[in-house]
Write a protein that holds these residues in place. Structure first.
Motif, PDB file in Angstrom:
ATOM      1  N   GLU A 171       0.546  12.770  -8.646  1.00  0.00           N
ATOM      2  CA  GLU A 171       0.024  14.080  -8.238  1.00  0.00           C
ATOM      3  C   GLU A 171       0.997  15.188  -8.630  1.00  0.00           C
ATOM      4  O   GLU A 171       0.589  16.244  -9.108  1.00  0.00           O
ATOM      5  N   ILE A 172       2.275  14.930  -8.458  1.00  0.00           N
ATOM      6  CA  ILE A 172       3.286  15.889  -8.908  1.00  0.00           C
ATOM      7  C   ILE A 172       3.144  16.099 -10.414  1.00  0.00           C
ATOM      8  O   ILE A 172       3.171  17.232 -10.904  1.00  0.00           O
ATOM      9  N   LEU A 227      -4.591   6.362  -4.990  1.00  0.00           N
ATOM     10  CA  LEU A 227      -4.839   6.783  -3.614  1.00  0.00           C
ATOM     11  C   LEU A 227      -5.970   5.957  -3.013  1.00  0.00           C
ATOM     12  O   LEU A 227      -5.864   5.475  -1.878  1.00  0.00           O
ATOM     13  N   GLY A 228      -7.034   5.766  -3.760  1.00  0.00           N
ATOM     14  CA  GLY A 228      -8.157   4.966  -3.278  1.00  0.00           C
ATOM     15  C   GLY A 228      -7.762   3.529  -2.980  1.00  0.00           C
ATOM     16  O   GLY A 228      -8.200   2.943  -1.980  1.00  0.00           O
ATOM     17  N   ILE A 229      -6.929   2.967  -3.827  1.00  0.00           N
ATOM     18  CA  ILE A 229      -6.455   1.595  -3.605  1.00  0.00           C
ATOM     19  C   ILE A 229      -5.610   1.528  -2.327  1.00  0.00           C
ATOM     20  O   ILE A 229      -5.766   0.615  -1.519  1.00  0.00           O
ATOM     21  N   ALA A 230      -4.729   2.504  -2.154  1.00  0.00           N
ATOM     22  CA  ALA A 230      -3.878   2.527  -0.953  1.00  0.00           C
ATOM     23  C   ALA A 230      -4.718   2.671   0.310  1.00  0.00           C
ATOM     24  O   ALA A 230      -4.387   2.104   1.356  1.00  0.00           O
ATOM     25  N   MET A 231      -5.836   3.395   0.205  1.00  0.00           N
ATOM     26  CA  MET A 231      -6.688   3.618   1.372  1.00  0.00           C
ATOM     27  C   MET A 231      -7.469   2.378   1.793  1.00  0.00           C
ATOM     28  O   MET A 231      -8.069   2.371   2.866  1.00  0.00           O
ATOM     29  N   ARG A 232      -7.439   1.341   0.987  1.00  0.00           N
ATOM     30  CA  ARG A 232      -8.052   0.082   1.422  1.00  0.00           C
ATOM     31  C   ARG A 232      -7.370  -0.448   2.668  1.00  0.00           C
ATOM     32  O   ARG A 232      -7.986  -1.103   3.504  1.00  0.00           O
ATOM     33  N   THR A 233      -6.064  -0.171   2.769  1.00  0.00           N
ATOM     34  CA  THR A 233      -5.270  -0.697   3.875  1.00  0.00           C
ATOM     35  C   THR A 233      -4.814   0.380   4.845  1.00  0.00           C
ATOM     36  O   THR A 233      -4.768   0.140   6.049  1.00  0.00           O
ATOM     37  N   ALA A 253      -2.760  12.669   3.849  1.00  0.00           N
ATOM     38  CA  ALA A 253      -1.706  13.614   4.215  1.00  0.00           C
ATOM     39  C   ALA A 253      -0.386  13.276   3.526  1.00  0.00           C
ATOM     40  O   ALA A 253       0.320  14.170   3.045  1.00  0.00           O
ATOM     41  N   VAL A 254      -0.045  12.001   3.460  1.00  0.00           N
ATOM     42  CA  VAL A 254       1.189  11.594   2.790  1.00  0.00           C
ATOM     43  C   VAL A 254       1.098  11.882   1.297  1.00  0.00           C
ATOM     44  O   VAL A 254       2.039  12.390   0.685  1.00  0.00           O
ATOM     45  N   TRP A 255      -0.043  11.576   0.694  1.00  0.00           N
ATOM     46  CA  TRP A 255      -0.265  11.821  -0.742  1.00  0.00           C
ATOM     47  C   TRP A 255      -0.091  13.300  -1.074  1.00  0.00           C
ATOM     48  O   TRP A 255       0.646  13.651  -1.993  1.00  0.00           O
ATOM     49  N   THR A 256      -0.750  14.160  -0.300  1.00  0.00           N
ATOM     50  CA  THR A 256      -0.621  15.593  -0.571  1.00  0.00           C
ATOM     51  C   THR A 256       0.781  16.102  -0.236  1.00  0.00           C
ATOM     52  O   THR A 256       1.289  16.990  -0.914  1.00  0.00           O
ATOM     53  N   GLY A 257       1.402  15.515   0.786  1.00  0.00           N
ATOM     54  CA  GLY A 257       2.762  15.916   1.137  1.00  0.00           C
ATOM     55  C   GLY A 257       3.754  15.596   0.034  1.00  0.00           C
ATOM     56  O   GLY A 257       4.597  16.432  -0.315  1.00  0.00           O
ATOM     57  N   ALA A 308       0.822  -1.203   0.000  1.00  0.00           N
ATOM     58  CA  ALA A 308       0.000   0.000   0.000  1.00  0.00           C
ATOM     59  C   ALA A 308       0.860   1.259   0.000  1.00  0.00           C
ATOM     60  O   ALA A 308       0.494   2.264  -0.632  1.00  0.00           O
ATOM     61  N   TRP A 309       1.990   1.209   0.689  1.00  0.00           N
ATOM     62  CA  TRP A 309       2.871   2.381   0.719  1.00  0.00           C
ATOM     63  C   TRP A 309       3.482   2.644  -0.646  1.00  0.00           C
ATOM     64  O   TRP A 309       3.664   3.802  -1.043  1.00  0.00           O
ATOM     65  N   ILE A 310       3.818   1.600  -1.368  1.00  0.00           N
ATOM     66  CA  ILE A 310       4.367   1.768  -2.721  1.00  0.00           C
ATOM     67  C   ILE A 310       3.310   2.376  -3.638  1.00  0.00           C
ATOM     68  O   ILE A 310       3.589   3.303  -4.403  1.00  0.00           O
ATOM     69  N   ILE A 311       2.097   1.877  -3.543  1.00  0.00           N
ATOM     70  CA  ILE A 311       1.000   2.405  -4.347  1.00  0.00           C
ATOM     71  C   ILE A 311       0.754   3.870  -3.994  1.00  0.00           C
ATOM     72  O   ILE A 311       0.559   4.712  -4.881  1.00  0.00           O
ATOM     73  N   LEU A 312       0.798   4.181  -2.709  1.00  0.00           N
ATOM     74  CA  LEU A 312       0.606   5.567  -2.274  1.00  0.00           C
ATOM     75  C   LEU A 312       1.724   6.462  -2.795  1.00  0.00           C
ATOM     76  O   LEU A 312       1.480   7.585  -3.236  1.00  0.00           O
ATOM     77  N   PHE A 313       2.945   5.972  -2.785  1.00  0.00           N
ATOM     78  CA  PHE A 313       4.075   6.741  -3.313  1.00  0.00           C
ATOM     79  C   PHE A 313       3.877   7.016  -4.803  1.00  0.00           C
ATOM     80  O   PHE A 313       4.087   8.144  -5.269  1.00  0.00           O
ATOM     81  N   LEU A 314       3.458   6.010  -5.552  1.00  0.00           N
ATOM     82  CA  LEU A 314       3.191   6.201  -6.984  1.00  0.00           C
ATOM     83  C   LEU A 314       2.065   7.211  -7.199  1.00  0.00           C
ATOM     84  O   LEU A 314       2.133   8.044  -8.111  1.00  0.00           O
TER      85      LEU A 314
END
Length: 104
Positions: free
Chosen positions: A13-14, A46-52, A60-64, A2-8
């Protein structure tokens, strides 16, 4: 995973934030399509990462990630000022992202 997906998602977003600059108010077709594609893909990941991951942490991490990356690329690509205060604030955002990851 999930963290890898969130990082992607954050990287995308950038991509769409920077892409907005190249669309010229959505008047250029290719940059507009790439920007829109990045927007959709970023939110889907982001939605996929939020499953976990917890909602507040993931968002917050996504926007950061998006904020830090966009500011850095603004400095590099568009000659935006790289003052000590701006760099310090980027450091604070990174510290916040790290803190949220450690507590999730």
């Amino acid at each position: 995973m999930a963290w890898i997906i969130l990082f992607l998602a954050g990287l995308l977003e950038i991509g769409w934030a920077i892409g907005l600059k190249f669309t010229d108010g959505f008047t250029r077709l290719v940059p507009t399509l790439l920007t829109a594609g990045s927007m959709v893909a970023s939110v889907v990941l982001l939605g996929i990462a939020m499953r976990t991951l917890p909602l507040g942490t993931a968002y917050a991490v996504w926007t950061g990630i998006g904020t830090v990356g966009t500011v850095i690329l603004g400095i590099v690509l568009f000659a935006e000022p790289a003052t000590a205060i701006r760099i310090g604030c980027i450091g604070l955002i990174i510290a916040g992202i790290a803190g949220l990851k450690m507590t999730a």
